[in-house]
Design a protein around this motif. Structure first.
Motif, PDB file in Angstrom:
ATOM      1  N   GLY A   1     -45.411  64.816 -32.797  1.00  0.00           N
ATOM      2  CA  GLY A   1     -44.890  63.562 -33.211  1.00  0.00           C
ATOM      3  C   GLY A   1     -43.383  63.596 -33.401  1.00  0.00           C
ATOM      4  N   VAL A   2     -42.827  62.549 -33.962  1.00  0.00           N
ATOM      5  CA  VAL A   2     -41.390  62.465 -34.217  1.00  0.00           C
ATOM      6  C   VAL A   2     -40.995  63.612 -35.139  1.00  0.00           C
ATOM      7  N   GLY A   3     -39.862  64.235 -34.856  1.00  0.00           N
ATOM      8  CA  GLY A   3     -39.389  65.363 -35.653  1.00  0.00           C
ATOM      9  C   GLY A   3     -40.006  66.681 -35.230  1.00  0.00           C
ATOM     10  N   THR A   4     -40.787  66.672 -34.133  1.00  0.00           N
ATOM     11  CA  THR A   4     -41.442  67.886 -33.651  1.00  0.00           C
ATOM     12  C   THR A   4     -40.691  68.440 -32.456  1.00  0.00           C
ATOM     13  N   ASP A   5     -40.320  69.689 -32.525  1.00  0.00           N
ATOM     14  CA  ASP A   5     -39.686  70.388 -31.412  1.00  0.00           C
ATOM     15  C   ASP A   5     -40.658  71.461 -30.942  1.00  0.00           C
ATOM     16  N   HIS A   6     -40.807  71.608 -29.627  1.00  0.00           N
ATOM     17  CA  HIS A   6     -41.691  72.654 -29.122  1.00  0.00           C
ATOM     18  C   HIS A   6     -41.247  73.110 -27.745  1.00  0.00           C
ATOM     19  N   MET A   7     -41.700  74.309 -27.378  1.00  0.00           N
ATOM     20  CA  MET A   7     -41.401  74.861 -26.069  1.00  0.00           C
ATOM     21  C   MET A   7     -42.663  75.504 -25.514  1.00  0.00           C
ATOM     22  N   ARG A   8     -42.715  75.608 -24.186  1.00  0.00           N
ATOM     23  CA  ARG A   8     -43.812  76.276 -23.508  1.00  0.00           C
ATOM     24  C   ARG A   8     -43.273  76.928 -22.252  1.00  0.00           C
ATOM     25  N   TRP A   9     -43.966  77.928 -21.768  1.00  0.00           N
ATOM     26  CA  TRP A   9     -43.520  78.617 -20.570  1.00  0.00           C
ATOM     27  C   TRP A   9     -44.728  78.944 -19.725  1.00  0.00           C
ATOM     28  N   GLY A  10     -44.457  79.224 -18.434  1.00  0.00           N
ATOM     29  CA  GLY A  10     -45.544  79.530 -17.519  1.00  0.00           C
ATOM     30  C   GLY A  10     -45.028  79.740 -16.117  1.00  0.00           C
ATOM     31  N   VAL A  11     -45.916  79.521 -15.142  1.00  0.00           N
ATOM     32  CA  VAL A  11     -45.593  79.699 -13.728  1.00  0.00           C
ATOM     33  C   VAL A  11     -46.004  78.423 -13.008  1.00  0.00           C
ATOM     34  N   ASP A  12     -45.102  77.876 -12.176  1.00  0.00           N
ATOM     35  CA  ASP A  12     -45.415  76.623 -11.485  1.00  0.00           C
ATOM     36  C   ASP A  12     -46.257  76.868 -10.232  1.00  0.00           C
ATOM     37  N   SER A  13     -46.591  75.813  -9.494  1.00  0.00           N
ATOM     38  CA  SER A  13     -47.451  75.915  -8.313  1.00  0.00           C
ATOM     39  C   SER A  13     -46.809  76.697  -7.169  1.00  0.00           C
ATOM     40  N   SER A  14     -45.490  76.924  -7.239  1.00  0.00           N
ATOM     41  CA  SER A  14     -44.786  77.722  -6.220  1.00  0.00           C
ATOM     42  C   SER A  14     -44.560  79.153  -6.696  1.00  0.00           C
ATOM     43  N   ASP A  15     -45.227  79.555  -7.782  1.00  0.00           N
ATOM     44  CA  ASP A  15     -45.148  80.913  -8.348  1.00  0.00           C
ATOM     45  C   ASP A  15     -43.791  81.250  -8.943  1.00  0.00           C
ATOM     46  N   HIS A  16     -43.042  80.234  -9.377  1.00  0.00           N
ATOM     47  CA  HIS A  16     -41.764  80.446 -10.048  1.00  0.00           C
ATOM     48  C   HIS A  16     -41.975  80.322 -11.564  1.00  0.00           C
ATOM     49  N   PRO A  17     -41.380  81.233 -12.341  1.00  0.00           N
ATOM     50  CA  PRO A  17     -41.498  81.123 -13.800  1.00  0.00           C
ATOM     51  C   PRO A  17     -40.673  79.950 -14.325  1.00  0.00           C
ATOM     52  N   PHE A  18     -41.118  79.363 -15.436  1.00  0.00           N
ATOM     53  CA  PHE A  18     -40.362  78.273 -16.039  1.00  0.00           C
ATOM     54  C   PHE A  18     -40.509  78.319 -17.554  1.00  0.00           C
ATOM     55  N   VAL A  19     -39.584  77.665 -18.214  1.00  0.00           N
ATOM     56  CA  VAL A  19     -39.684  77.387 -19.641  1.00  0.00           C
ATOM     57  C   VAL A  19     -39.369  75.909 -19.806  1.00  0.00           C
ATOM     58  N   GLU A  20     -40.141  75.230 -20.659  1.00  0.00           N
ATOM     59  CA  GLU A  20     -39.925  73.810 -20.933  1.00  0.00           C
ATOM     60  C   GLU A  20     -39.785  73.628 -22.437  1.00  0.00           C
ATOM     61  N   TRP A  21     -39.036  72.614 -22.822  1.00  0.00           N
ATOM     62  CA  TRP A  21     -38.891  72.317 -24.242  1.00  0.00           C
ATOM     63  C   TRP A  21     -38.814  70.818 -24.449  1.00  0.00           C
ATOM     64  N   SER A  22     -39.227  70.421 -25.621  1.00  0.00           N
ATOM     65  CA  SER A  22     -39.190  69.022 -26.021  1.00  0.00           C
ATOM     66  C   SER A  22     -38.626  68.970 -27.433  1.00  0.00           C
ATOM     67  N   SER A  23     -37.685  68.109 -27.658  1.00  0.00           N
ATOM     68  CA  SER A  23     -37.109  67.943 -28.983  1.00  0.00           C
ATOM     69  C   SER A  23     -37.386  66.538 -29.468  1.00  0.00           C
ATOM     70  N   ASN A  24     -37.827  66.430 -30.702  1.00  0.00           N
ATOM     71  CA  ASN A  24     -38.137  65.138 -31.321  1.00  0.00           C
ATOM     72  C   ASN A  24     -39.209  64.393 -30.533  1.00  0.00           C
TER      73      ASN A  24
END
Length: 85
Positions: A1-24
């Motif tokens: 919800g509002v005020g929530t920051d989070h991140m996640r990581w993994g491998v995409d469909s092309s086998d490239h690593p990634f990290v994603e984040w969301s703030s608020n």
């Protein structure tokens, strides 16, 4: 919800690593590495941040850097929780 920051990581469909984040609870922003990941192979996956700079690197490969869009220069006041999906 509002005020929530989070991140996640993994491998995409092309086998490239990634990290994603969301703030608020905004849309995710993604930083993708150029390396490819092989199934059943062990890797050292480094994810870090300093201020608004997000970092990603796999094993001894070059570090990829991106800027995260954040409401504040921190991940918020709550506990950091790691979850597997």
């Amino acid at each position: 919800g509002v005020g929530t920051d989070h991140m996640r990581w993994g491998v995409d469909s092309s086998d490239h690593p990634f990290v994603e984040w969301s703030s608020n609870n905004a849309a995710y922003q993604r930083l993708t590495g150029t390396e490819t990941i092989s199934v059943d192979t062990e890797y050292l996956f480094y994810v870090g941040w300093t201020g608004l700079t997000q970092e990603l690197s796999i094993d001894a490969a070059s570090k990829h850097v991106g800027t995260r869009d954040a409401v504040q220069g921190s991940w918020g006041s709550g506990d950091l929780v790691l979850m597997a999906g």
